[in-house]
Write a protein that holds these residues in place. Structure first.
Motif, PDB file in Angstrom:
ATOM      1  N   ALA A  49       0.813  -1.216   0.000  1.00  0.00           N
ATOM      2  CA  ALA A  49       0.000   0.000   0.000  1.00  0.00           C
ATOM      3  C   ALA A  49       0.847   1.266   0.000  1.00  0.00           C
ATOM      4  O   ALA A  49       0.318   2.358  -0.229  1.00  0.00           O
ATOM      5  CB  ALA A  49      -0.919   0.009   1.216  1.00  0.00           C
ATOM      6  N   GLN A  55      -1.349   2.191  -5.039  1.00  0.00           N
ATOM      7  CA  GLN A  55      -2.325   3.152  -4.525  1.00  0.00           C
ATOM      8  C   GLN A  55      -3.301   3.586  -5.618  1.00  0.00           C
ATOM      9  O   GLN A  55      -4.507   3.715  -5.373  1.00  0.00           O
ATOM     10  CB  GLN A  55      -1.603   4.372  -3.951  1.00  0.00           C
ATOM     11  N   ILE A  58      -5.688   0.791  -6.241  1.00  0.00           N
ATOM     12  CA  ILE A  58      -6.634   0.685  -5.121  1.00  0.00           C
ATOM     13  C   ILE A  58      -7.737   1.724  -5.265  1.00  0.00           C
ATOM     14  O   ILE A  58      -8.927   1.420  -5.108  1.00  0.00           O
ATOM     15  CB  ILE A  58      -5.902   0.852  -3.779  1.00  0.00           C
ATOM     16  N   ILE A  59      -7.365   2.962  -5.572  1.00  0.00           N
ATOM     17  CA  ILE A  59      -8.362   4.032  -5.714  1.00  0.00           C
ATOM     18  C   ILE A  59      -9.308   3.726  -6.876  1.00  0.00           C
ATOM     19  O   ILE A  59     -10.525   3.908  -6.763  1.00  0.00           O
ATOM     20  CB  ILE A  59      -7.660   5.391  -5.922  1.00  0.00           C
ATOM     21  N   ALA A  62     -11.589   0.911  -5.850  1.00  0.00           N
ATOM     22  CA  ALA A  62     -12.495   1.343  -4.786  1.00  0.00           C
ATOM     23  C   ALA A  62     -13.628   2.201  -5.334  1.00  0.00           C
ATOM     24  O   ALA A  62     -14.733   2.178  -4.783  1.00  0.00           O
ATOM     25  CB  ALA A  62     -11.721   2.124  -3.728  1.00  0.00           C
ATOM     26  N   SER A  63     -13.383   2.944  -6.408  1.00  0.00           N
ATOM     27  CA  SER A  63     -14.446   3.782  -6.975  1.00  0.00           C
ATOM     28  C   SER A  63     -15.610   2.934  -7.459  1.00  0.00           C
ATOM     29  O   SER A  63     -16.784   3.300  -7.259  1.00  0.00           O
ATOM     30  CB  SER A  63     -13.893   4.641  -8.115  1.00  0.00           C
ATOM     31  N   TYR A  66     -17.345   1.380  -4.427  1.00  0.00           N
ATOM     32  CA  TYR A  66     -18.097   2.395  -3.682  1.00  0.00           C
ATOM     33  C   TYR A  66     -19.477   2.611  -4.306  1.00  0.00           C
ATOM     34  O   TYR A  66     -20.490   2.650  -3.595  1.00  0.00           O
ATOM     35  CB  TYR A  66     -17.311   3.693  -3.665  1.00  0.00           C
ATOM     36  N   ALA A 295     -16.935   4.392   2.124  1.00  0.00           N
ATOM     37  CA  ALA A 295     -15.690   4.784   1.447  1.00  0.00           C
ATOM     38  C   ALA A 295     -14.495   4.050   2.051  1.00  0.00           C
ATOM     39  O   ALA A 295     -13.649   3.511   1.324  1.00  0.00           O
ATOM     40  CB  ALA A 295     -15.503   6.298   1.540  1.00  0.00           C
ATOM     41  N   PHE A 296     -14.410   4.023   3.379  1.00  0.00           N
ATOM     42  CA  PHE A 296     -13.310   3.311   4.028  1.00  0.00           C
ATOM     43  C   PHE A 296     -13.385   1.808   3.750  1.00  0.00           C
ATOM     44  O   PHE A 296     -12.355   1.160   3.520  1.00  0.00           O
ATOM     45  CB  PHE A 296     -13.331   3.572   5.541  1.00  0.00           C
ATOM     46  N   LEU A 299     -12.184   1.109   0.200  1.00  0.00           N
ATOM     47  CA  LEU A 299     -10.713   1.176   0.127  1.00  0.00           C
ATOM     48  C   LEU A 299     -10.082  -0.074   0.742  1.00  0.00           C
ATOM     49  O   LEU A 299      -9.077  -0.590   0.230  1.00  0.00           O
ATOM     50  CB  LEU A 299     -10.210   2.434   0.842  1.00  0.00           C
ATOM     51  N   ALA A 302     -10.545  -2.930  -1.735  1.00  0.00           N
ATOM     52  CA  ALA A 302      -9.664  -2.735  -2.880  1.00  0.00           C
ATOM     53  C   ALA A 302      -8.209  -3.019  -2.498  1.00  0.00           C
ATOM     54  O   ALA A 302      -7.438  -3.588  -3.286  1.00  0.00           O
ATOM     55  CB  ALA A 302      -9.801  -1.308  -3.412  1.00  0.00           C
ATOM     56  N   TRP A 303      -7.836  -2.634  -1.272  1.00  0.00           N
ATOM     57  CA  TRP A 303      -6.481  -2.935  -0.803  1.00  0.00           C
ATOM     58  C   TRP A 303      -6.254  -4.436  -0.723  1.00  0.00           C
ATOM     59  O   TRP A 303      -5.203  -4.942  -1.153  1.00  0.00           O
ATOM     60  CB  TRP A 303      -6.265  -2.285   0.564  1.00  0.00           C
TER      61      TRP A 303
END
Length: 374
Positions: A49, A55, A58-59, A62-63, A66, A295-296, A299, A302-303
């Motif tokens: 990470a 990163q 991951i973002i 995560a989108s 989410y 959101a958390f 993430l 996704a991580w």
């Protein structure tokens, strides 16, 4: 009042914290039972990470998680279980890809066209389950599961060469979308690009919070989910709210695949990610249907997805991340119920203490004296 708010906030945070702690401990026990180091895999994933390219991935991932989780959360707030988000977002992404490959409008028109195509496709597909529920009493769980299977068959049909499919080697595709429908990413140099539609996920999260907490519709939605009878007594039509919630949930689900479709792949093919809708269920649960919590959770998921492949190079199975995700879902359900029961018992003890101290009775006596004096 401040003490009550603090306790309420503590209870809200306690559930996910306990679930994550239990997930890490049980995953470590699984590793230990298989003769592996129970700590090193987590250290490796945490190190991943810290790399900028990871990163970015991951973002981006995560989108999509989410948006899918928001779609699930809308149903949850209405006490509905839209398990068909996966089929809704896949079918919506394919329809958007088909429209993007055959329509070539200026970007100012093409982009909204693709967004609306995805929204209406997802809403239409979930709306079928909504209509069945309000007219025939069919469980939305059963209906959406069947609609997932039907969506897979519809996608297979649309992929036929004489329909909309384009054969590229052994891969079925919808053909490449016109560039006017591409969304430029945020250039992060050597780390890659962040999907441009990550901004859409942020906007949807803000819109979700405002709608549910600052509008009459949001109040009616939450009231109907808590008690249809009470909502009906206040003038709310429960059936209309059920159908509206399903349409809104499906519309959001339709957008879940667009970050990668319009930002990276530019076509719908066999390599398009699947299962995002099902993962959204666990993410919404962990986030407690709160946009910030989701959101958390997105993430975190996704991580686990993007950092775990590195485990294969260190003698560990990357499936430990999948095990953790499964344990988190189970732990969330158990921990939330345990926290709810603890909070309820604490409130009962506080009320009992107030009654024993005579505070409530004293307040009643003062009220009686005031009325008598008038």
């Amino acid at each position: 009042m401040k003490k009550f708010d603090k306790e309420r906030a503590l209870l809200a945070v306690a559930g996910p914290v306990i679930a994550l702690a239990v997930a890490f401990v049980l995953s470590a026990i699984v590793l230990l039972a298989s003769g592996k180091n129970p700590v090193e895999p987590f250290t490796i994933m945490f190190e991943q990470a810290s790399f900028s390219d990871v990163q970015v991935r991951i973002i981006n991932q995560a989108s999509m998680y989410y948006i899918a989780a928001l779609a699930v959360a809308v149903g949850f707030r209405m006490n509905l279980f839209n398990i068909g988000v996966d089929g809704q977002y896949q079918l919506a992404a394919m329809m958007a890809a088909i429209v993007g490959a055959h329509a070539n409008l200026p970007a100012v028109l093409q982009v909204p066209l693709l967004l609306l195509t995805a929204i209406f496709t997802g809403a239409f597909w979930s709306g079928i389950a909504g209509v069945l529920k309000v007219t025939r009493g069919v469980s939305e769980v059963v209906a959406t599961i069947m609609l997932n299977a039907i969506a897979t068959s519809v996608i297979a049909y649309l992929w036929l060469p004489d329909v909309f499919g384009v054969k590229v080697g052994n891969n079925n595709t919808t053909g490449e979308m016109h560039e006017s429908g591409w969304i430029p990413g945020i250039d992060m140099g050597a780390a890659g690009e962040i999907y441009g539609l990550v901004i859409l996920a942020v906007v949807l999260g803000i819109g979700y919070w405002i709608t549910l907490n600052r509008t009459r519709f949001g109040f009616d939605l939450r009231a109907s989910g808590a008690s249809e009878t009470a909502a009906a007594a206040s003038g709310v039509d429960p059936k209309r709210m059920v159908l509206t919630a399903m349409l809104l949930s499906g519309g959001l689900a339709g957008l879940a695949g667009l970050p990668i479709l319009m930002g990276s792949s530019h076509t719908y093919n066999l390599n398009f990610p699947t299962g995002i809708g099902f993962l959204g269920i666990g993410i919404a649960l962990l986030g407690r249907n709160n946009p910030t919590g989701i959101a958390f959770a997105a993430l975190l998921w996704a991580w686990l997805d993007k950092a775990s492949p590195e485990l294969d190079f260190h003698g560990y199975d990357k499936e430990i991340a999948v095990i953790m995700q499964g344990i988190i879902v189970l732990a969330v359900v158990v921990s939330y119920e345990a926290v709810r029961e603890w909070g309820l018992r604490r409130q009962q003890r506080q009320v009992g203490a107030e009654l024993a101290a005579g505070n409530v009775l004293g307040a009643d006596n003062n009220t009686t004296k005031e009325v008598a004096g008038r």
